[in-house]
Motif scaffolding. Structure first.
Motif, PDB file in Angstrom:
ATOM      1  N   TRP A 179      51.573  -1.650  23.998  1.00 56.26           N
ATOM      2  CA  TRP A 179      51.734  -1.995  25.403  1.00 56.26           C
ATOM      3  C   TRP A 179      52.559  -0.915  26.085  1.00 56.26           C
ATOM      4  N   THR A 180      52.038  -0.347  27.185  1.00 58.73           N
ATOM      5  CA  THR A 180      52.702   0.783  27.842  1.00 58.73           C
ATOM      6  C   THR A 180      53.353   0.403  29.169  1.00 58.73           C
ATOM      7  N   GLY A 181      53.361  -0.877  29.517  1.00 61.23           N
ATOM      8  CA  GLY A 181      53.964  -1.288  30.776  1.00 61.23           C
ATOM      9  C   GLY A 181      55.455  -1.045  30.808  1.00 61.23           C
ATOM     10  N   PHE A 182      56.004  -0.819  32.024  1.00 60.01           N
ATOM     11  CA  PHE A 182      57.450  -0.558  32.112  1.00 60.01           C
ATOM     12  C   PHE A 182      58.262  -1.843  32.068  1.00 60.01           C
ATOM     13  N   GLY A 183      57.611  -2.992  32.067  1.00 57.71           N
ATOM     14  CA  GLY A 183      58.304  -4.265  31.938  1.00 57.71           C
ATOM     15  C   GLY A 183      57.696  -5.103  30.835  1.00 57.71           C
ATOM     16  N   GLN A 184      58.368  -6.220  30.498  1.00 56.50           N
ATOM     17  CA  GLN A 184      57.900  -7.123  29.443  1.00 56.50           C
ATOM     18  C   GLN A 184      57.591  -6.342  28.152  1.00 56.50           C
ATOM     19  N   ARG A 185      58.519  -5.499  27.783  1.00 57.15           N
ATOM     20  CA  ARG A 185      58.280  -4.529  26.720  1.00 57.15           C
ATOM     21  C   ARG A 185      58.220  -5.125  25.317  1.00 57.15           C
ATOM     22  N   THR A 186      58.863  -6.274  25.113  1.00 52.99           N
ATOM     23  CA  THR A 186      58.904  -6.814  23.750  1.00 52.99           C
ATOM     24  C   THR A 186      58.053  -8.069  23.594  1.00 52.99           C
ATOM     25  N   THR A 187      57.049  -8.226  24.465  1.00 53.69           N
ATOM     26  CA  THR A 187      56.149  -9.369  24.358  1.00 53.69           C
ATOM     27  C   THR A 187      55.012  -9.111  23.377  1.00 53.69           C
ATOM     28  N   ALA A 188      54.919  -7.884  22.862  1.00 52.01           N
ATOM     29  CA  ALA A 188      53.821  -7.504  21.963  1.00 52.01           C
ATOM     30  C   ALA A 188      52.474  -7.713  22.637  1.00 52.01           C
ATOM     31  N   SER A 189      52.400  -7.309  23.911  1.00 51.14           N
ATOM     32  CA  SER A 189      51.154  -7.449  24.677  1.00 51.14           C
ATOM     33  C   SER A 189      50.277  -6.222  24.493  1.00 51.14           C
ATOM     34  N   GLY A 190      50.041  -5.877  23.245  1.00 51.48           N
ATOM     35  CA  GLY A 190      49.281  -4.677  22.944  1.00 51.48           C
ATOM     36  C   GLY A 190      47.822  -4.964  22.652  1.00 51.48           C
ATOM     37  N   SER A 191      47.239  -4.182  21.746  1.00 46.05           N
ATOM     38  CA  SER A 191      45.812  -4.290  21.460  1.00 46.05           C
ATOM     39  C   SER A 191      45.569  -5.011  20.142  1.00 46.05           C
ATOM     40  N   ALA A 192      44.385  -5.609  20.051  1.00 44.84           N
ATOM     41  CA  ALA A 192      43.991  -6.351  18.849  1.00 44.84           C
ATOM     42  C   ALA A 192      42.544  -6.005  18.529  1.00 44.84           C
ATOM     43  N   THR A 193      42.276  -5.769  17.252  1.00 44.68           N
ATOM     44  CA  THR A 193      40.921  -5.468  16.798  1.00 44.68           C
ATOM     45  C   THR A 193      40.524  -6.474  15.729  1.00 44.68           C
ATOM     46  N   TYR A 194      39.286  -6.970  15.825  1.00 44.92           N
ATOM     47  CA  TYR A 194      38.766  -7.964  14.888  1.00 44.92           C
ATOM     48  C   TYR A 194      37.477  -7.429  14.269  1.00 44.92           C
ATOM     49  N   ARG A 195      37.451  -7.401  12.944  1.00 42.82           N
ATOM     50  CA  ARG A 195      36.266  -6.907  12.232  1.00 42.82           C
ATOM     51  C   ARG A 195      35.788  -7.974  11.248  1.00 42.82           C
ATOM     52  N   ASP A 196      34.783  -8.732  11.665  1.00 39.18           N
ATOM     53  CA  ASP A 196      34.208  -9.803  10.840  1.00 39.18           C
ATOM     54  C   ASP A 196      35.298 -10.749  10.328  1.00 39.18           C
ATOM     55  N   VAL A 197      36.117 -11.196  11.240  1.00 39.13           N
ATOM     56  CA  VAL A 197      37.192 -12.123  10.889  1.00 39.13           C
ATOM     57  C   VAL A 197      36.625 -13.546  10.878  1.00 39.13           C
ATOM     58  N   PRO A 198      36.847 -14.306   9.815  1.00 40.59           N
ATOM     59  CA  PRO A 198      36.244 -15.642   9.737  1.00 40.59           C
ATOM     60  C   PRO A 198      36.954 -16.666  10.619  1.00 40.59           C
ATOM     61  N   ALA A 199      36.154 -17.566  11.170  1.00 35.58           N
ATOM     62  CA  ALA A 199      36.665 -18.724  11.897  1.00 35.58           C
ATOM     63  C   ALA A 199      35.920 -19.940  11.372  1.00 35.58           C
ATOM     64  N   GLU A 200      36.666 -20.986  11.067  1.00 38.29           N
ATOM     65  CA  GLU A 200      36.056 -22.153  10.435  1.00 38.29           C
ATOM     66  C   GLU A 200      35.507 -23.135  11.478  1.00 38.29           C
ATOM     67  N   GLU A 201      34.609 -23.991  11.011  1.00 35.94           N
ATOM     68  CA  GLU A 201      34.095 -25.064  11.866  1.00 35.94           C
ATOM     69  C   GLU A 201      35.274 -25.908  12.359  1.00 35.94           C
ATOM     70  N   GLY A 202      35.272 -26.236  13.622  1.00 39.70           N
ATOM     71  CA  GLY A 202      36.398 -26.960  14.209  1.00 39.70           C
ATOM     72  C   GLY A 202      37.408 -26.047  14.857  1.00 39.70           C
ATOM     73  N   ASP A 203      37.254 -24.721  14.648  1.00 46.25           N
ATOM     74  CA  ASP A 203      38.160 -23.743  15.255  1.00 46.25           C
ATOM     75  C   ASP A 203      37.439 -22.857  16.262  1.00 46.25           C
ATOM     76  N   VAL A 204      36.206 -23.245  16.634  1.00 46.00           N
ATOM     77  CA  VAL A 204      35.416 -22.515  17.628  1.00 46.00           C
ATOM     78  C   VAL A 204      34.987 -23.511  18.698  1.00 46.00           C
TER      79      VAL A 204
END
Length: 416
Positions: free
Chosen positions: A202-227
């Motif tokens: 996250w490159t914003g000059f505020g809210q620096r420690t919110t971990a509002s950065g990037s996320a990448t998902y590569r064939d990550v499983p999600a179970e029935e009931g979680d979609v």
């Protein structure tokens, strides 16, 4: 059981039972601990894992769950008031909770089921949800690159997200993606599953420690009931997300007042043009602090008023009264928009004009008072307040529906 009671039992929503005093007694001591070291964390960009952990242990993540189900039975008005108190302690830590509290609200609005029972239990166990909705350089549902596809009796999630607030603190990630055809789904995936990569870029000059950065998902499983179909998320979701940010802004406004008072008291001398050699006796400097207190008061009042309208939507939904729910959504849209304009203006004014009561020492990096403006300006930039007064006027004069049709606009709630 009456028809209303029977309908209410179909969801997890129940009338609030908590008192303000009970909630404050439980959580304010934790907020006070969170406030300690806030300046140093901001200065060194230290992620507040420990502080988020304290809040999990205190049960902040289950504050909205009915007391009979193991939570604290808070109303939405009370929940957002608490979030503002936390925002006064540390605006970064407060913003981290936005996505988690929103997903809890979504499950409370849903119909009772074995899958949703599991989610309620996860919340009670302290499991935490981070966000993954927005895609960089992409503003529409139609252009979503992230996909959620069937793989036997489960789902697989692939794609990339930005502004993934709170993800580095989470056990679960709430990810928006395209399903089959034109369907849009949200999938909950485990933070530590293979294929999940989170980066604090996250490159914003505020809210620096919110971990509002990037996320990448590569064939990550999600179970029935979680979609879940995105269109079935709770109807006041947009109002909830907006009000969460307004809560943090209201907290920042109070923090600017608190720190401004302390800095004025610490001043050793006044300017030659001053009305009194003692800064704390100078009527003009006292007037500045008095005006900042007015901004804090306005922000608090606007937050209380607007957040209470969301409780009315929840009550109408729980009662199964669709006509009342539609009317409450309209009323909440107007109130939330008015609150947005009020609170953002209050926060930006307070965090700027407070320096007029201070000397050159007010800009010292040891005090780091600029963090209040930087954090407020960053939060205020999430949604376009520039259009809001026009929309309000169009509603008041021409009765043009102020509730946005995000799908028709092609925005899909992804405004960057």
């Amino acid at each position: 059981m009456t028809a209303t009671e029977e309908q209410t039992a179909l969801t997890y929503l129940r009338p609030a039972t908590a008192t303000d005093a009970e909630l404050s007694a439980r959580f304010q001591p934790v907020f006070d601990r969170v406030a300690e070291g806030n300046v140093q964390r901001e200065k060194d960009r230290v992620l507040p894992h420990e502080q988020v952990g304290w809040l999990k242990e205190a049960g902040f993540g289950r504050v909205r769950i009915p007391a009979g189900a193991g939570g604290f039975g808070a109303s939405l008005e009370q929940t957002f008031a608490l979030l503002a108190d936390l925002g006064e302690a540390d605006a970064n830590v407060a913003h981290i909770w936005r996505n988690h509290l929103a997903f809890v609200e979504d499950r409370l609005n849903s119909r009772s089921s074995a899958g949703n029972d599991r989610w309620i239990q996860r919340f009670l166990d302290g499991e935490f949800v981070g966000g993954g909705w927005t895609e960089a350089n992409n503003g529409t549902f139609a252009n979503l690159k992230t996909n959620v596809r069937r793989d036997g009796d489960r789902w697989l999630v692939s794609g990339a997200k930005f502004y993934a607030t709170g993800s580095l603190y989470a056990d679960w990630l709430d990810v928006l993606g395209k399903g089959e055809g034109d369907s849009v789904l949200t999938a909950l995936v485990r933070r530590n599953d293979p294929g999940v990569e989170l980066v604090d870029d996250w490159t914003g000059f505020g809210q620096r420690t919110t971990a509002s950065g990037s996320a990448t998902y590569r064939d990550v499983p999600a179970e029935e009931g979680d979609v879940f179909p995105a269109g079935e998320r709770f109807v006041y979701q947009g109002h909830f997300y907006q009000t969460a940010m307004l809560s943090v802004l209201a907290g920042i406004t109070r923090a600017a007042l608190r720190d401004g008072i302390a800095a004025l008291k610490a001043r050793g001398r006044n300017y030659p043009q001053g009305l009194n050699p003692e800064p704390t006796e100078d009527a003009q400097l006292l007037q500045v602090i008095g005006q900042v207190s007015v901004h804090a008061f306005a922000a608090r009042a606007a937050l209380r008023t607007s957040s209470s309208t969301l409780d009315l939507i929840a009550a109408a939904h729980a009662a199964g009264d669709e006509d009342a729910r539609k009317q409450r959504v309209l009323e909440a849209e107007v109130a939330t928009t008015q609150a947005q304009l009020t609170i953002i203006e209050a926060a930006l004014q307070a965090t700027t004009t407070v320096f007029d009561a201070l000397g050159a020492s007010g800009v010292s990096e040891t005090r780091l008072l600029d963090r209040h403006w930087r954090n407020a300006r960053t939060l205020a930039s999430h949604n376009p307040r520039v259009y809001k007064a026009r929309i309000l006027g169009d509603w008041l004069v021409n009765e043009t529906d102020p509730v946005p049709n995000l799908a028709a606009l092609g925005r899909g709630g992804q405004g960057n």
